[in-house]
Design a protein around this motif. Sequence first.
Motif, PDB file in Angstrom:
ATOM      1  N   ALA A  23       0.390   1.976   0.117  1.00 29.14           N
ATOM      2  CA  ALA A  23      -0.099   0.670   0.357  1.00 29.14           C
ATOM      3  C   ALA A  23      -0.924   0.235  -0.724  1.00 29.14           C
ATOM      4  CB  ALA A  23      -0.972   0.752   1.540  1.00 29.14           C
ATOM      5  N   HIS A  24      -0.629  -1.084  -1.091  1.00 26.78           N
ATOM      6  CA  HIS A  24      -1.497  -1.873  -2.154  1.00 26.78           C
ATOM      7  C   HIS A  24      -2.427  -2.778  -1.389  1.00 26.78           C
ATOM      8  CE1 HIS A  24       1.917  -0.881  -5.427  1.00 26.78           C
ATOM      9  NE2 HIS A  24       1.207   0.113  -4.732  1.00 26.78           N
ATOM     10  N   GLY A  25      -3.475  -3.250  -1.885  1.00 22.01           N
ATOM     11  CA  GLY A  25      -4.286  -4.215  -1.532  1.00 22.01           C
ATOM     12  C   GLY A  25      -5.507  -4.390  -2.739  1.00 22.01           C
ATOM     13  N   ASP A  26      -6.279  -5.794  -2.052  1.00 17.21           N
ATOM     14  CA  ASP A  26      -7.312  -5.955  -2.876  1.00 17.21           C
ATOM     15  C   ASP A  26      -8.479  -6.130  -1.903  1.00 17.21           C
ATOM     16  OD1 ASP A  26      -9.066  -6.407  -5.108  1.00 17.21           O
ATOM     17  OD2 ASP A  26      -8.274  -8.194  -5.116  1.00 17.21           O
ATOM     18  N   PRO A  27      -9.334  -5.505  -2.057  1.00 21.88           N
ATOM     19  CA  PRO A  27      -9.664  -4.188  -2.771  1.00 21.88           C
ATOM     20  C   PRO A  27      -8.720  -2.819  -2.325  1.00 21.88           C
ATOM     21  CG  PRO A  27     -11.459  -4.106  -1.090  1.00 21.88           C
ATOM     22  CD  PRO A  27     -10.536  -5.377  -0.999  1.00 21.88           C
ATOM     23  N   ALA A  28      -8.538  -1.941  -3.190  1.00 19.67           N
ATOM     24  CA  ALA A  28      -7.467  -0.888  -3.014  1.00 19.67           C
ATOM     25  C   ALA A  28      -8.065  -0.418  -1.573  1.00 19.67           C
ATOM     26  CB  ALA A  28      -7.484  -0.081  -3.972  1.00 19.67           C
ATOM     27  N   PRO A  29      -7.096   0.136  -0.630  1.00 23.79           N
ATOM     28  CA  PRO A  29      -6.940   0.501   0.438  1.00 23.79           C
ATOM     29  C   PRO A  29      -7.268   2.187   0.368  1.00 23.79           C
ATOM     30  CG  PRO A  29      -5.028  -0.226   0.359  1.00 23.79           C
ATOM     31  CD  PRO A  29      -5.398  -0.490  -0.944  1.00 23.79           C
ATOM     32  N   THR A  30      -8.093   2.487   1.491  1.00 26.01           N
ATOM     33  CA  THR A  30      -8.048   4.181   1.746  1.00 26.01           C
ATOM     34  C   THR A  30      -6.918   4.307   2.658  1.00 26.01           C
ATOM     35  OG1 THR A  30      -9.546   3.828   3.493  1.00 26.01           O
ATOM     36  CG2 THR A  30     -10.524   4.282   1.378  1.00 26.01           C
ATOM     37  N   ILE A  31      -6.267   5.342   2.362  1.00 27.60           N
ATOM     38  CA  ILE A  31      -5.183   5.794   3.380  1.00 27.60           C
ATOM     39  C   ILE A  31      -5.327   7.226   4.187  1.00 27.60           C
ATOM     40  CG2 ILE A  31      -2.769   6.566   3.400  1.00 27.60           C
ATOM     41  CD1 ILE A  31      -2.071   4.596   1.246  1.00 27.60           C
ATOM     42  N   ARG A  32      -5.358   7.317   5.420  1.00 28.68           N
ATOM     43  CA  ARG A  32      -5.617   8.542   6.048  1.00 28.68           C
ATOM     44  C   ARG A  32      -4.229   8.682   7.025  1.00 28.68           C
ATOM     45  NH1 ARG A  32      -7.829   7.224  11.252  1.00 28.68           N
ATOM     46  NH2 ARG A  32      -8.597   5.095  11.277  1.00 28.68           N
ATOM     47  N   TRP A  33      -3.988  10.022   7.522  1.00 31.09           N
ATOM     48  CA  TRP A  33      -2.952  10.039   8.565  1.00 31.09           C
ATOM     49  C   TRP A  33      -3.529  10.649  10.042  1.00 31.09           C
ATOM     50  CZ3 TRP A  33       2.266   9.522   7.914  1.00 31.09           C
ATOM     51  CH2 TRP A  33       2.584   9.200   6.623  1.00 31.09           C
ATOM     52  N   ARG A  34      -2.788  10.267  10.972  1.00 32.21           N
ATOM     53  CA  ARG A  34      -3.235  10.803  12.184  1.00 32.21           C
ATOM     54  C   ARG A  34      -1.792  11.296  12.974  1.00 32.21           C
ATOM     55  NH1 ARG A  34      -2.724   6.444  16.044  1.00 32.21           N
ATOM     56  NH2 ARG A  34      -3.055   4.459  15.132  1.00 32.21           N
ATOM     57  N   CYS A  68       0.399   6.457   9.216  1.00 32.93           N
ATOM     58  CA  CYS A  68      -0.314   6.210   8.189  1.00 32.93           C
ATOM     59  C   CYS A  68      -1.208   5.088   8.330  1.00 32.93           C
ATOM     60  CB  CYS A  68       0.746   5.865   7.020  1.00 32.93           C
ATOM     61  SG  CYS A  68      -0.165   5.393   5.462  1.00 32.93           S
ATOM     62  N   VAL A  69      -2.488   5.256   8.284  1.00 31.21           N
ATOM     63  CA  VAL A  69      -3.535   4.097   8.476  1.00 31.21           C
ATOM     64  C   VAL A  69      -4.024   3.932   7.117  1.00 31.21           C
ATOM     65  CG1 VAL A  69      -5.347   3.305   9.697  1.00 31.21           C
ATOM     66  CG2 VAL A  69      -4.050   5.172  10.591  1.00 31.21           C
ATOM     67  N   SER A  70      -3.906   2.345   6.706  1.00 32.72           N
ATOM     68  CA  SER A  70      -4.377   1.664   5.456  1.00 32.72           C
ATOM     69  C   SER A  70      -5.483   0.817   5.807  1.00 32.72           C
ATOM     70  CB  SER A  70      -3.111   1.128   4.679  1.00 32.72           C
ATOM     71  OG  SER A  70      -3.673   0.633   3.812  1.00 32.72           O
ATOM     72  N   GLU A  71      -6.437   1.009   5.109  1.00 30.69           N
ATOM     73  CA  GLU A  71      -7.560   0.222   5.603  1.00 30.69           C
ATOM     74  C   GLU A  71      -8.616  -0.081   4.304  1.00 30.69           C
ATOM     75  OE1 GLU A  71     -10.982   0.430   9.178  1.00 30.69           O
ATOM     76  OE2 GLU A  71      -9.904   2.183   8.486  1.00 30.69           O
ATOM     77  N   ASN A  72      -9.103  -1.450   4.247  1.00 25.43           N
ATOM     78  CA  ASN A  72      -9.918  -1.773   3.304  1.00 25.43           C
ATOM     79  C   ASN A  72     -10.688  -3.016   3.871  1.00 25.43           C
ATOM     80  OD1 ASN A  72      -8.651  -4.440   3.348  1.00 25.43           O
ATOM     81  ND2 ASN A  72      -7.661  -4.023   1.310  1.00 25.43           N
ATOM     82  N   SER A  73     -11.724  -3.675   3.181  1.00 21.49           N
ATOM     83  CA  SER A  73     -12.672  -4.356   3.592  1.00 21.49           C
ATOM     84  C   SER A  73     -11.919  -5.659   4.379  1.00 21.49           C
ATOM     85  CB  SER A  73     -13.690  -4.931   2.837  1.00 21.49           C
ATOM     86  OG  SER A  73     -13.019  -5.537   1.561  1.00 21.49           O
ATOM     87  N   MET A  74     -10.668  -5.949   4.055  1.00 14.21           N
ATOM     88  CA  MET A  74      -9.966  -7.319   4.487  1.00 14.21           C
ATOM     89  C   MET A  74      -9.298  -6.961   5.783  1.00 14.21           C
ATOM     90  SD  MET A  74     -10.728  -9.348   2.507  1.00 14.21           S
ATOM     91  CE  MET A  74      -9.832 -10.620   2.486  1.00 14.21           C
ATOM     92  N   GLY A  75      -9.099  -5.259   6.291  1.00 15.41           N
ATOM     93  CA  GLY A  75      -8.367  -5.202   7.444  1.00 15.41           C
ATOM     94  C   GLY A  75      -7.621  -3.742   7.327  1.00 15.41           C
ATOM     95  N   ALA A  77      -4.007  -1.790   8.642  1.00 11.71           N
ATOM     96  CA  ALA A  77      -2.567  -1.704   8.913  1.00 11.71           C
ATOM     97  C   ALA A  77      -2.013  -0.242   8.942  1.00 11.71           C
ATOM     98  CB  ALA A  77      -1.696  -2.326   7.839  1.00 11.71           C
ATOM     99  N   GLU A  78      -1.168  -0.136   9.907  1.00  9.73           N
ATOM    100  CA  GLU A  78      -0.409   1.040  10.377  1.00  9.73           C
ATOM    101  C   GLU A  78       0.908   1.036  10.269  1.00  9.73           C
ATOM    102  OE1 GLU A  78      -2.012   2.092  13.999  1.00  9.73           O
ATOM    103  OE2 GLU A  78      -4.057   2.183  13.549  1.00  9.73           O
ATOM    104  N   ALA A  79       1.361   2.409   9.728  1.00  7.06           N
ATOM    105  CA  ALA A  79       3.022   2.475   9.924  1.00  7.06           C
ATOM    106  C   ALA A  79       3.255   3.760  10.294  1.00  7.06           C
ATOM    107  CB  ALA A  79       3.598   2.343   8.293  1.00  7.06           C
ATOM    108  N   SER A  80       4.286   4.008  11.158  1.00  4.76           N
ATOM    109  CA  SER A  80       4.350   5.233  11.925  1.00  4.76           C
ATOM    110  C   SER A  80       6.076   5.743  11.748  1.00  4.76           C
ATOM    111  CB  SER A  80       4.395   5.227  13.154  1.00  4.76           C
ATOM    112  OG  SER A  80       2.863   4.879  13.627  1.00  4.76           O
TER     113      SER A  80
END
Length: 103
Positions: A23-34, A68-75, A77-80
């Motif tokens: 995932a790309h974003g500004d600021p760069a997102p953190t990615i985690r899995w569940r 996959c959970v992508s998160e930054n200060s702007m919000g 997003a999830e993709a499964s």
Amino acid sequence: MFVKRPVNQVVLADDTVDFLCEAHGDPAPTIRWRREEGELPRGRSDIRNDHSLRLTQVRAEDEGTYTCVSENSMGKAEASGSLQVHGKTRHNTHEYGHTRIWA
């Protein structure tokens, strides 16, 4: 924004499977899995440097949905993607002239 998303996969027991996530974003997102059905498989799951999730020696109990959970200060997003695990390859054996299939 996702550049690579996990896809649904069907594999044989004991296989290794990779779920991709980028995932790309500004600021760069953190990615985690569940995993929707519980914890990631202990000792057989690894989040790699490219943020992909690798499962090794998969078992029937690993079936389910991996997110996959992508998160930054702007919000956020999830993709499964889902995982289905099939039993070992069937072996043929002959007994008294008849073929038996062992699962």
